[in-house]
Scaffold this motif. Structure first.
Motif, PDB file in Angstrom:
ATOM      1  N   SER A  83      61.759  23.116   4.105  1.00 20.82           N
ATOM      2  CA  SER A  83      60.729  23.820   3.395  1.00 20.82           C
ATOM      3  C   SER A  83      59.587  23.609   4.455  1.00 20.82           C
ATOM      4  O   SER A  83      59.633  23.049   5.392  1.00 20.82           O
ATOM      5  CB  SER A  83      60.358  22.555   2.156  1.00 20.82           C
ATOM      6  N   THR A  84      58.717  24.320   4.178  1.00 15.88           N
ATOM      7  CA  THR A  84      57.302  24.502   5.102  1.00 15.88           C
ATOM      8  C   THR A  84      56.560  23.047   4.812  1.00 15.88           C
ATOM      9  O   THR A  84      56.565  22.428   3.875  1.00 15.88           O
ATOM     10  CB  THR A  84      56.491  25.575   4.657  1.00 15.88           C
ATOM     11  N   PHE A  85      55.931  22.940   5.939  1.00 15.82           N
ATOM     12  CA  PHE A  85      55.101  21.807   5.950  1.00 15.82           C
ATOM     13  C   PHE A  85      53.797  22.012   6.736  1.00 15.82           C
ATOM     14  O   PHE A  85      53.648  23.028   7.484  1.00 15.82           O
ATOM     15  CB  PHE A  85      55.679  20.422   6.466  1.00 15.82           C
ATOM     16  N   ASP A  86      52.557  21.412   6.497  1.00 14.13           N
ATOM     17  CA  ASP A  86      51.399  21.657   7.052  1.00 14.13           C
ATOM     18  C   ASP A  86      51.578  20.780   8.394  1.00 14.13           C
ATOM     19  O   ASP A  86      51.456  19.807   8.649  1.00 14.13           O
ATOM     20  CB  ASP A  86      50.260  20.917   6.254  1.00 14.13           C
ATOM     21  N   TRP A 108      55.110  20.731  20.250  1.00 13.81           N
ATOM     22  CA  TRP A 108      56.432  20.793  19.398  1.00 13.81           C
ATOM     23  C   TRP A 108      56.167  20.892  18.030  1.00 13.81           C
ATOM     24  O   TRP A 108      56.804  21.797  17.284  1.00 13.81           O
ATOM     25  CB  TRP A 108      57.337  19.865  19.767  1.00 13.81           C
ATOM     26  N   ILE A 109      55.412  19.897  17.566  1.00 10.07           N
ATOM     27  CA  ILE A 109      55.251  20.025  16.027  1.00 10.07           C
ATOM     28  C   ILE A 109      54.431  21.449  15.492  1.00 10.07           C
ATOM     29  O   ILE A 109      54.785  22.087  14.662  1.00 10.07           O
ATOM     30  CB  ILE A 109      54.243  18.739  15.642  1.00 10.07           C
ATOM     31  N   SER A 114      61.081  26.660  13.290  1.00  7.91           N
ATOM     32  CA  SER A 114      61.756  25.910  12.430  1.00  7.91           C
ATOM     33  C   SER A 114      63.270  26.286  12.308  1.00  7.91           C
ATOM     34  O   SER A 114      64.308  25.543  12.166  1.00  7.91           O
ATOM     35  CB  SER A 114      61.475  25.802  11.121  1.00  7.91           C
ATOM     36  N   ARG A 115      63.525  27.653  12.766  1.00  8.34           N
ATOM     37  CA  ARG A 115      64.796  28.173  12.637  1.00  8.34           C
ATOM     38  C   ARG A 115      65.661  27.602  13.943  1.00  8.34           C
ATOM     39  O   ARG A 115      67.037  27.980  13.987  1.00  8.34           O
ATOM     40  CB  ARG A 115      64.771  29.878  12.608  1.00  8.34           C
ATOM     41  N   ALA A 116      64.963  27.105  14.920  1.00  3.44           N
ATOM     42  CA  ALA A 116      65.602  26.611  16.116  1.00  3.44           C
ATOM     43  C   ALA A 116      65.663  24.967  16.516  1.00  3.44           C
ATOM     44  O   ALA A 116      65.475  24.659  17.070  1.00  3.44           O
ATOM     45  CB  ALA A 116      65.194  27.264  17.204  1.00  3.44           C
ATOM     46  N   ASP A 119      69.146  19.213  16.834  1.00  2.00           N
ATOM     47  CA  ASP A 119      69.928  17.743  16.328  1.00  2.00           C
ATOM     48  C   ASP A 119      69.158  17.273  15.001  1.00  2.00           C
ATOM     49  O   ASP A 119      69.233  16.096  14.627  1.00  2.00           O
ATOM     50  CB  ASP A 119      69.246  16.811  17.207  1.00  2.00           C
ATOM     51  N   GLY A 120      68.831  18.275  14.082  1.00  2.10           N
ATOM     52  CA  GLY A 120      68.535  17.798  12.810  1.00  2.10           C
ATOM     53  C   GLY A 120      67.125  17.042  12.996  1.00  2.10           C
ATOM     54  O   GLY A 120      66.563  16.454  11.890  1.00  2.10           O
ATOM     55  N   LEU A 121      66.202  17.126  14.007  1.00  7.41           N
ATOM     56  CA  LEU A 121      64.849  16.215  14.093  1.00  7.41           C
ATOM     57  C   LEU A 121      63.863  17.250  13.713  1.00  7.41           C
ATOM     58  O   LEU A 121      63.365  18.089  14.698  1.00  7.41           O
ATOM     59  CB  LEU A 121      65.025  15.727  15.432  1.00  7.41           C
ATOM     60  N   TRP A 122      63.143  17.224  12.488  1.00  5.70           N
ATOM     61  CA  TRP A 122      62.287  17.946  12.226  1.00  5.70           C
ATOM     62  C   TRP A 122      61.321  17.648  10.951  1.00  5.70           C
ATOM     63  O   TRP A 122      62.118  17.085  10.308  1.00  5.70           O
ATOM     64  CB  TRP A 122      62.569  19.470  11.918  1.00  5.70           C
ATOM     65  N   PRO A 123      60.004  17.476  10.993  1.00  6.72           N
ATOM     66  CA  PRO A 123      59.038  17.207   9.924  1.00  6.72           C
ATOM     67  C   PRO A 123      59.712  17.344   8.583  1.00  6.72           C
ATOM     68  O   PRO A 123      59.756  16.642   7.612  1.00  6.72           O
ATOM     69  CB  PRO A 123      58.246  17.296  10.251  1.00  6.72           C
ATOM     70  N   SER A 124      60.194  18.743   8.149  1.00 11.59           N
ATOM     71  CA  SER A 124      60.334  18.936   6.982  1.00 11.59           C
ATOM     72  C   SER A 124      62.067  19.059   6.407  1.00 11.59           C
ATOM     73  O   SER A 124      62.378  19.529   5.527  1.00 11.59           O
ATOM     74  CB  SER A 124      59.906  20.609   6.706  1.00 11.59           C
ATOM     75  N   PHE A 125      62.755  18.568   7.447  1.00 12.08           N
ATOM     76  CA  PHE A 125      64.083  18.401   7.240  1.00 12.08           C
ATOM     77  C   PHE A 125      64.400  16.987   6.367  1.00 12.08           C
ATOM     78  O   PHE A 125      63.327  16.170   6.304  1.00 12.08           O
ATOM     79  CB  PHE A 125      65.101  18.103   8.413  1.00 12.08           C
ATOM     80  N   PRO A 126      65.351  16.921   5.737  1.00  8.21           N
ATOM     81  CA  PRO A 126      65.562  15.689   4.816  1.00  8.21           C
ATOM     82  C   PRO A 126      65.423  14.354   5.544  1.00  8.21           C
ATOM     83  O   PRO A 126      65.806  13.932   6.572  1.00  8.21           O
ATOM     84  CB  PRO A 126      66.810  15.798   4.323  1.00  8.21           C
TER      85      PRO A 126
END
Length: 256
Positions: A83-86, A108-109, A114-116, A119-126
């Protein structure tokens, strides 16, 4: 400003050369997503973007992005639900806890597409444990997704022989059993922005770890870390590749 190749100026009028210089100057102020969009406008712009005087970290991210989207498997594989995040709010939360955020991690943040995600490392991932190996996602927990982000403390031993210890600010990025990755926020140049991946239940860092790959791997900043993850672990996610069990040197990671 970057020096232009001679081919750009062949059969060009002075007015056209001036226009190219103006375009390059404008490119140098653009954010990563805008630069990516500009590369899709036409072939000429695609050739010009790399010639612009880009911020060093933004250029590194742009080159990494090209590597990621250039992989057919990454385009065909769906990322986890996101999902999107601020983005700015995420950085502001960190700045409320510490006066500086490492430049590479901050960029980076704020700008990475977000489409790229790597390793699943992203603030809006579970924020949950991945229990199975998937393309572009290791087993373990994506602690970058902790929201609001929390700056914790990590024990540092500047001089291991004297057995002196101190605590340094850091955020937890990833964890799997005895492997844990930290981003250090301490202002000192030898520490600020460094990324430590610790093994064998190590719960501190010290100045001698660079010579002990069985205990830790160290990257100079976050962009170096995710680039390392993509270029070294990425091949193990490719369909049919035999290197599906890549591990850091001299290290055996327990399986779930």
């Amino acid at each position: 400003m970057s020096i232009l190749p001679l081919s750009i100026f062949q059969k060009s009028t002075p007015s056209l050369i001036n226009k190219v210089e103006i375009v390059l100057h404008i490119f140098s102020y653009m954010e990563l997503k805008t630069l990516i969009a500009c590369e899709g406008v036409c072939q000429e712009w695609r050739q010009l973007v790399p010639l612009a005087d880009l911020h060093h970290d933004r250029r590194r991210l742009l080159e990494l992005y090209h590597d990621v989207i250039g992989n057919e498997q990454s385009l065909l594989s769906a990322n986890p639900q996101t999902s999107t995040f601020d983005r700015q709010a995420y950085i502001d939360q960190l700045l409320q806890q510490y006066p500086r955020v490492p430049d590479g991690f901050k960029l980076w943040i704020l700008e990475w597409p977000s489409r790229a995600v790597i390793d699943g490392l992203w603030p809006s991932f579970p924020l949950e444990e991945a229990k199975y190996i998937e393309f572009n996602r290791r087993i373990g927990v994506n602690w970058i997704a902790l929201n609001p982000p929390q700056i914790l403390t990590l024990v540092n031993s500047p001089d291991f022989e004297s057995q002196e210890y101190e605590v340094v600010p850091a955020i937890l990025a990833y964890r799997y059993h005895s492997m844990i990755t930290w981003i250090v926020f301490d202002d000192r140049p030898e520490l600020f922005g460094r990324v430590y991946t610790l093994y064998e239940h190590m719960d501190f860092i010290d100045a001698d770890m660079e010579d002990a790959p069985e205990l830790a791997t160290i990257q100079t900043d976050w962009i170096s870390y995710i680039s390392f993850i993509w270029r070294h672990l990425g091949p193990s996610w490719y369909s049919g590749n035999v290197d599906r069990d890549y591990r850091p040197p001299n290290r055996s990671i327990p399986q779930a």
